[in-house]
Scaffold this active site. Structure first.
Site, PDB file in Angstrom:
ATOM      1  N   ASN A 150      -3.604   9.471  -7.052  1.00 15.50           N
ATOM      2  CA  ASN A 150      -2.423  10.347  -7.130  1.00 15.50           C
ATOM      3  C   ASN A 150      -1.120   9.593  -6.901  1.00 15.50           C
ATOM      4  OD1 ASN A 150      -3.733  13.024  -7.430  1.00 15.50           O
ATOM      5  ND2 ASN A 150      -4.626  12.524  -5.448  1.00 15.50           N
ATOM      6  N   SER A 165      -2.683   0.549  -4.268  1.00 13.81           N
ATOM      7  CA  SER A 165      -3.179   1.723  -3.538  1.00 13.81           C
ATOM      8  C   SER A 165      -4.538   2.180  -4.048  1.00 13.81           C
ATOM      9  CB  SER A 165      -2.178   2.875  -3.717  1.00 13.81           C
ATOM     10  OG  SER A 165      -2.722   4.100  -3.295  1.00 13.81           O
ATOM     11  N   ALA A 166      -5.341   2.755  -3.161  1.00 12.52           N
ATOM     12  CA  ALA A 166      -6.640   3.301  -3.558  1.00 12.52           C
ATOM     13  C   ALA A 166      -6.492   4.672  -4.212  1.00 12.52           C
ATOM     14  CB  ALA A 166      -7.536   3.429  -2.327  1.00 12.52           C
ATOM     15  N   ASP A 219       0.875  -1.156   0.000  1.00 12.43           N
ATOM     16  CA  ASP A 219       0.000   0.000   0.000  1.00 12.43           C
ATOM     17  C   ASP A 219       0.924   1.220   0.000  1.00 12.43           C
ATOM     18  OD1 ASP A 219      -2.329   1.657   0.452  1.00 12.43           O
ATOM     19  OD2 ASP A 219      -1.733   1.760   2.560  1.00 12.43           O
ATOM     20  N   LEU A 220       0.433   2.371  -0.381  1.00 16.45           N
ATOM     21  CA  LEU A 220       1.303   3.563  -0.456  1.00 16.45           C
ATOM     22  C   LEU A 220       1.137   4.460   0.776  1.00 16.45           C
ATOM     23  CD1 LEU A 220       3.257   5.362  -2.128  1.00 16.45           C
ATOM     24  CD2 LEU A 220       1.235   6.410  -3.156  1.00 16.45           C
ATOM     25  N   ASP A 221      -0.066   5.052   0.902  1.00 19.61           N
ATOM     26  CA  ASP A 221      -0.320   6.020   1.974  1.00 19.61           C
ATOM     27  C   ASP A 221      -0.277   5.335   3.337  1.00 19.61           C
ATOM     28  OD1 ASP A 221      -0.829   8.203   0.161  1.00 19.61           O
ATOM     29  OD2 ASP A 221      -2.782   7.333  -0.255  1.00 19.61           O
ATOM     30  N   LYS A 238      -8.759   6.460   6.442  1.00 19.37           N
ATOM     31  CA  LYS A 238      -7.568   5.786   5.914  1.00 19.37           C
ATOM     32  C   LYS A 238      -7.935   4.571   5.060  1.00 19.37           C
ATOM     33  CE  LYS A 238      -4.337   7.532   9.274  1.00 19.37           C
ATOM     34  NZ  LYS A 238      -3.440   7.263  10.418  1.00 19.37           N
ATOM     35  N   GLY A 239      -7.350   4.498   3.887  1.00 20.22           N
ATOM     36  CA  GLY A 239      -7.593   3.374   2.990  1.00 20.22           C
ATOM     37  C   GLY A 239      -8.904   3.473   2.222  1.00 20.22           C
ATOM     38  N   LYS A 266     -11.070  -1.422  -1.290  1.00 24.79           N
ATOM     39  CA  LYS A 266     -10.731  -2.327  -0.196  1.00 24.79           C
ATOM     40  C   LYS A 266     -11.865  -2.233   0.823  1.00 24.79           C
ATOM     41  CE  LYS A 266      -5.886  -0.961  -0.847  1.00 24.79           C
ATOM     42  NZ  LYS A 266      -4.745  -0.187  -0.332  1.00 24.79           N
ATOM     43  N   GLU A 273       0.107  -3.318   4.650  1.00 20.68           N
ATOM     44  CA  GLU A 273      -1.038  -2.402   4.760  1.00 20.68           C
ATOM     45  C   GLU A 273      -1.133  -1.721   6.127  1.00 20.68           C
ATOM     46  OE1 GLU A 273      -3.680  -0.853   3.902  1.00 20.68           O
ATOM     47  OE2 GLU A 273      -3.965  -1.460   1.832  1.00 20.68           O
ATOM     48  N   ASP A 274      -1.555  -0.465   6.149  1.00 18.56           N
ATOM     49  CA  ASP A 274      -1.774   0.228   7.433  1.00 18.56           C
ATOM     50  C   ASP A 274      -3.261   0.344   7.775  1.00 18.56           C
ATOM     51  OD1 ASP A 274      -2.240   2.141   5.346  1.00 18.56           O
ATOM     52  OD2 ASP A 274      -2.135   3.724   6.852  1.00 18.56           O
ATOM     53  N   ARG A 281     -11.671   8.393  -2.298  1.00 21.55           N
ATOM     54  CA  ARG A 281     -11.969   9.828  -2.223  1.00 21.55           C
ATOM     55  C   ARG A 281     -13.471  10.083  -2.098  1.00 21.55           C
ATOM     56  NH1 ARG A 281      -9.741  13.011  -7.212  1.00 21.55           N
ATOM     57  NH2 ARG A 281      -7.944  11.707  -6.667  1.00 21.55           N
ATOM     58  N   THR A 283       1.315  10.318   3.800  1.00 20.31           N
ATOM     59  CA  THR A 283       0.491  11.331   3.146  1.00 20.31           C
ATOM     60  C   THR A 283      -0.830  11.550   3.880  1.00 20.31           C
ATOM     61  OG1 THR A 283       0.050   9.488   1.699  1.00 20.31           O
ATOM     62  CG2 THR A 283       1.317  11.292   0.770  1.00 20.31           C
TER      63      THR A 283
HETATM   64  C1  BG6 Z   1      -5.773   5.960   0.185  1.00 17.01           C
HETATM   65  C2  BG6 Z   1      -5.776   6.851   1.416  1.00 17.01           C
HETATM   66  O1  BG6 Z   1      -4.506   5.415  -0.011  1.00 17.01           O
HETATM   67  O2  BG6 Z   1      -6.151   6.704  -0.969  1.00 17.01           O
HETATM   68  C3  BG6 Z   1      -7.118   7.530   1.563  1.00 17.01           C
HETATM   69  O3  BG6 Z   1      -5.476   6.082   2.568  1.00 17.01           O
HETATM   70  C4  BG6 Z   1      -7.466   8.282   0.276  1.00 17.01           C
HETATM   71  O4  BG6 Z   1      -7.078   8.415   2.662  1.00 17.01           O
HETATM   72  C5  BG6 Z   1      -7.433   7.316  -0.908  1.00 17.01           C
HETATM   73  O5  BG6 Z   1      -8.755   8.873   0.377  1.00 17.01           O
HETATM   74  C6  BG6 Z   1      -7.752   7.989  -2.243  1.00 17.01           C
HETATM   75  O6  BG6 Z   1      -6.742   8.896  -2.549  1.00 17.01           O
HETATM   76  P1  BG6 Z   1      -6.802   9.995  -3.696  1.00 17.01           P
HETATM   77  O7  BG6 Z   1      -5.376  10.488  -3.755  1.00 17.01           O
HETATM   78  O8  BG6 Z   1      -7.198   9.309  -4.946  1.00 17.01           O
HETATM   79  O9  BG6 Z   1      -7.780  11.029  -3.302  1.00 17.01           O
HETATM   80 MG    MG Z   2      -2.777   3.136   3.603  1.00 17.53          MG
END
Ligand code: BG6
Ligand code: MG
Length: 214
Positions: free
Chosen positions: A117, A113-114, A8-10, A44-45, A144, A168-169, A48, A16
């Site tokens: 960005n 990642s979800a 996972d990224l964030d 988290k996770g 997820k 994963e966090d 948007r 972030t």
């Molecule tokens: C997840 C984050 O990785 O991505 C969430 O944990 C975030 O907090 C989700 O809402 C979507 O991200 P983005 O960058 O597409 O708005």
């Molecule tokens: Mg995460």
């Protein structure tokens, strides 16, 4: 035997979450309310669109689909403005070192990642080339704990799910790994991530030895 790692990224590779929080908070404040850091944990996770739905619910505010789209776009513009200033110094401790160790050991590496960005974040912190495959919010339709994001990662790496480990966090992410038939390592607190095969506080605590015990 483990042949691939899906990260996972964030909250796993970069922190972030603080930028997401600042941007959502600014939006809530503009709408005339606020929400706590504790409530922010629930975002988290989460995608948007779903994050915005939750926040509007907390504020007791109803918006049409079109208005919601506008608000999500506004939040994202603030968020992108913040992440556009990210540097390699913002990689979480041990993350880059562990991914590199995995690569040297011959393991395949994917991002799961979800976020829509993720490409920009990887570029800004200079680690795009560490990933054999990047599956993110632009490539999946089910959030997820649906395993779609990780199954697509395994497929792109050409490794069966049972030979993949997910890092994963978020609890939704650990559930997604389990739902996909994969091993999982939780990054954070055992109270929250107890369903994972192993829980550590950060990738600085991870090693190839621990990976082989999974
Ligand atoms: C997840 C984050 O990785 O991505 C969430 O944990 C975030 O907090 C989700 O809402 C979507 O991200 P983005 O960058 O597409 O708005
Ligand atoms: Mg995460």
């Amino acid at each position: 035997i483990i042949k691939a790692c899906i990260f996972d990224l964030d909250g796993v590779i970069v922190d972030t979450a603080v930028y997401h929080y600042k941007a959502w908070k600014r939006l809530a404040n503009e709408l005339g309310f606020d929400f706590s850091e504790e409530a922010n944990e629930k975002l988290k996770g989460v995608s948007r669109v779903r994050s915005l739905e939750l926040i509007l619910q907390w504020g007791g505010i109803a918006k049409t689909k079109a208005e919601q789209e506008e608000l999500a776009t506004k939040k994202n513009a603030w968020y992108v403005d913040m992440i556009s200033h990210m540097t390699p110094a913002e990689i979480l401790p041990g993350a880059k070192e562990f991914v590199e160790a995995c690569r040297e050991a011959g393991l395949k590496i994917a991002l799961g990642s979800a976020s829509k960005n993720s490409g920009m974040i990887l570029e800004k912190v200079g680690i795009t080339n560490l990933f054999d495959a990047v599956i993110d919010g632009n490539k999946v339709s089910k959030a997820k704990p649906d395993p779609e994001v990780f199954l697509k990662g395994a497929e792109a790496l050409n490794v069966p799910p049972a030979e993949c480990v997910v890092f994963e966090d978020a609890i939704a992410g650990i559930e997604a790994a389990i739902n996909g038939g994969m091993k999982s390592v939780g990054i954070g607190s055992p109270d929250v991530l107890g369903k994972a095969d192993l829980v550590i506080s950060g990738l600085n605590e991870m090693s190839l030895e621990k990976l082989n015990t999974l």
